[in-house]
Scaffold this active site. Structure first.
Site, PDB file in Angstrom:
ATOM      1  N   ASP A  38       0.881  -1.159   0.000  1.00  0.00           N
ATOM      2  CA  ASP A  38       0.000   0.000   0.000  1.00  0.00           C
ATOM      3  C   ASP A  38       0.931   1.225   0.000  1.00  0.00           C
ATOM      4  O   ASP A  38       2.075   1.126   0.422  1.00  0.00           O
ATOM      5  CB  ASP A  38      -0.864  -0.047   1.269  1.00  0.00           C
ATOM      6  N   ASP A 236      -1.672  -0.546   6.068  1.00  0.00           N
ATOM      7  CA  ASP A 236      -1.901   0.050   7.384  1.00  0.00           C
ATOM      8  C   ASP A 236      -3.331   0.492   7.644  1.00  0.00           C
ATOM      9  O   ASP A 236      -3.731   0.657   8.790  1.00  0.00           O
ATOM     10  CB  ASP A 236      -0.987   1.272   7.564  1.00  0.00           C
ATOM     11  N   ASP A 240      -7.338  -1.295   3.945  1.00  0.00           N
ATOM     12  CA  ASP A 240      -6.393  -2.342   3.547  1.00  0.00           C
ATOM     13  C   ASP A 240      -6.788  -3.710   4.101  1.00  0.00           C
ATOM     14  O   ASP A 240      -6.210  -4.727   3.702  1.00  0.00           O
ATOM     15  CB  ASP A 240      -4.975  -2.005   4.038  1.00  0.00           C
TER      16      ASP A 240
HETATM   17  P1  ADP Z   1      -5.100   5.202  -0.145  1.00  0.00           P
HETATM   18  O1  ADP Z   1      -5.176   3.925  -0.922  1.00  0.00           O
HETATM   19  O2  ADP Z   1      -3.936   6.035  -0.595  1.00  0.00           O
HETATM   20  O3  ADP Z   1      -5.093   4.970   1.346  1.00  0.00           O
HETATM   21  P2  ADP Z   1      -7.873   6.270  -0.067  1.00  0.00           P
HETATM   22  O4  ADP Z   1      -8.684   5.140  -0.596  1.00  0.00           O
HETATM   23  O5  ADP Z   1      -7.985   6.584   1.386  1.00  0.00           O
HETATM   24  O6  ADP Z   1      -6.343   6.130  -0.530  1.00  0.00           O
HETATM   25  O7  ADP Z   1      -8.240   7.588  -0.881  1.00  0.00           O
HETATM   26  C1  ADP Z   1      -8.072   7.629  -2.270  1.00  0.00           C
HETATM   27  C2  ADP Z   1      -8.230   9.036  -2.799  1.00  0.00           C
HETATM   28  O8  ADP Z   1      -9.536   9.528  -2.482  1.00  0.00           O
HETATM   29  C3  ADP Z   1      -7.281  10.056  -2.211  1.00  0.00           C
HETATM   30  O9  ADP Z   1      -6.035  10.063  -2.861  1.00  0.00           O
HETATM   31  C4  ADP Z   1      -8.050  11.345  -2.450  1.00  0.00           C
HETATM   32  O10 ADP Z   1      -7.908  11.760  -3.782  1.00  0.00           O
HETATM   33  C5  ADP Z   1      -9.492  10.920  -2.252  1.00  0.00           C
HETATM   34  N1  ADP Z   1      -9.999  11.185  -0.900  1.00  0.00           N
HETATM   35  C6  ADP Z   1     -10.403  10.280   0.019  1.00  0.00           C
HETATM   36  N2  ADP Z   1     -10.852  10.874   1.132  1.00  0.00           N
HETATM   37  C7  ADP Z   1     -10.719  12.215   0.943  1.00  0.00           C
HETATM   38  C8  ADP Z   1     -11.009  13.380   1.715  1.00  0.00           C
HETATM   39  N3  ADP Z   1     -11.532  13.332   2.937  1.00  0.00           N
HETATM   40  N4  ADP Z   1     -10.743  14.589   1.156  1.00  0.00           N
HETATM   41  C9  ADP Z   1     -10.219  14.673  -0.077  1.00  0.00           C
HETATM   42  N5  ADP Z   1      -9.931  13.618  -0.841  1.00  0.00           N
HETATM   43  C10 ADP Z   1     -10.173  12.408  -0.362  1.00  0.00           C
HETATM   44 MG    MG Z   2      -2.393   3.325   3.747  1.00  0.00          MG
END
Ligand code: ADP
Ligand code: MG
Length: 291
Positions: A38, A236, A240
């Protein structure tokens, strides 16, 4: 494997900050062909900072940041925290919101001072029919720098693009090159933007990249990698957990969420990606002594 050698290996790993929660994980880890990481919070620090903010015509920077931060104050996402901190640094007073909605893996939405505010990934804007064309170049530049591009829409109009930077952990690059040196395939999967993922992967020497996926997309990626043999997934976050369960070996950052830790076979106590390398080495040495 004799129970004694597994116990010795497990003990040695624990001294190195690698907790094997199941004895058979120590034996199975040396069969792994692909290590899937991740990105956010695993290979990167997971504490992003706002680095870019550019508003469209007719919008005022502090006004937009105040509205967006008001929405993000309701969210627990690390990106949200970065935006709220930036607004606080500028001394902006946040407003209460109505109808807050967290859109998993995409962003968030709420009504602030009578205005509808939408913030998140380009896919979220597409989903809501908001054209990003006017700001696609700005977003591409943010992504090319390895930073995460976000869009803001206010009352259905594109208002701003935001960039947040999340630096890679100091041991990440060395860990990747050493894992590759041991003949393992190394991959990156993330919900983050394609350009950002590619830039970070290039910085770390990773050539297998899956970007812009939801949690079930991480599982699908793992299933695909399994065609080449057993897979370990390192993550993490709450999102995930499905991937940690789907992989042959789930490895959680000890600094990660409880859900991730509970789902994992192996826990890296210091949240240090180098722990993966130590885990692989202990596993290989333990099994070699036995045969
Ligand atoms: P990762 O796999 O990096 O943990 P997430 O699934 O948590 O990513 O989020 C993917 C994408 O969704 C982020 O890169 C962002 O573009 C968008 N995103 C998610 N939550 C938010 C938020 N609260 N505010 C702005 N963008 C968000
Ligand atoms: Mg992560």
């Amino acid at each position: 494997a004799t129970p004694t050698s597994v116990m010795v290996g497990t003990g040695r790993a624990a001294e190195l900050g690698v907790l094997f929660r199941r004895g058979d994980a120590l034996q199975r880890l040396q069969e792994v062909r692909t290590i899937v990481f991740d990105k956010t919070g695993t290979l990167t620090e997971g504490r992003p900072e706002l680095t870019d903010l550019s508003v469209g015509e007719g919008f005022e920077e502090n006004d937009v940041l105040r509205l967006v931060a008001s929405v993000e104050a309701m969210s627990e996402h690390p990106i949200a925290e970065a935006i709220v901190r930036a607004a606080e640094l500028r001394g902006l007073d946040l407003s209460g919101v109505r109808g807050f909605e967290s859109i998993t893996g995409l962003g968030a939405r709420a009504t602030v001072d009578g205005r509808t505010v939408l913030v998140g990934a380009s896919r979220l804007m597409q989903r809501d029919g908001i054209a990003t064309t006017a700001m696609d170049r700005a977003a591409a530049a943010i992504g090319a720098g390895g930073r995460t591009p976000l869009f803001v829409a206010i009352d259905g109009s594109l208002a701003a693009t935001i960039g947040v930077a999340d630096p890679v952990k100091s041991s990440a690059s060395d860990t990747v090159s050493k894992l590759k040196g041991r003949g393992l395939r190394v991959a990156l999967v993330t919900g983050d933007a394609r350009a950002t993922a590619d830039a970070i992967a290039q910085e770390l020497g990773i050539d297998l990249v899956t970007a812009e996926v939801m949690p079930d997309g991480k599982v699908a990626a793992i299933e695909q990698f399994r065609e080449q043999g057993p897979v370990a997934f390192v993550g993490d976050g709450i999102n995930d957990a499905p991937a940690l369960a789907a992989a042959d070996i789930g490895v959680a950052m000890g600094t990660g969420t409880d859900v991730a830790i509970e789902t994992a076979d192996v826990v890296l106590m210091r949240g240090d990606p180098a722990g993966v390398l130590r885990a692989v080495d202990v596993s290989q040495r333990t099994m070699r002594n036995i045969r």
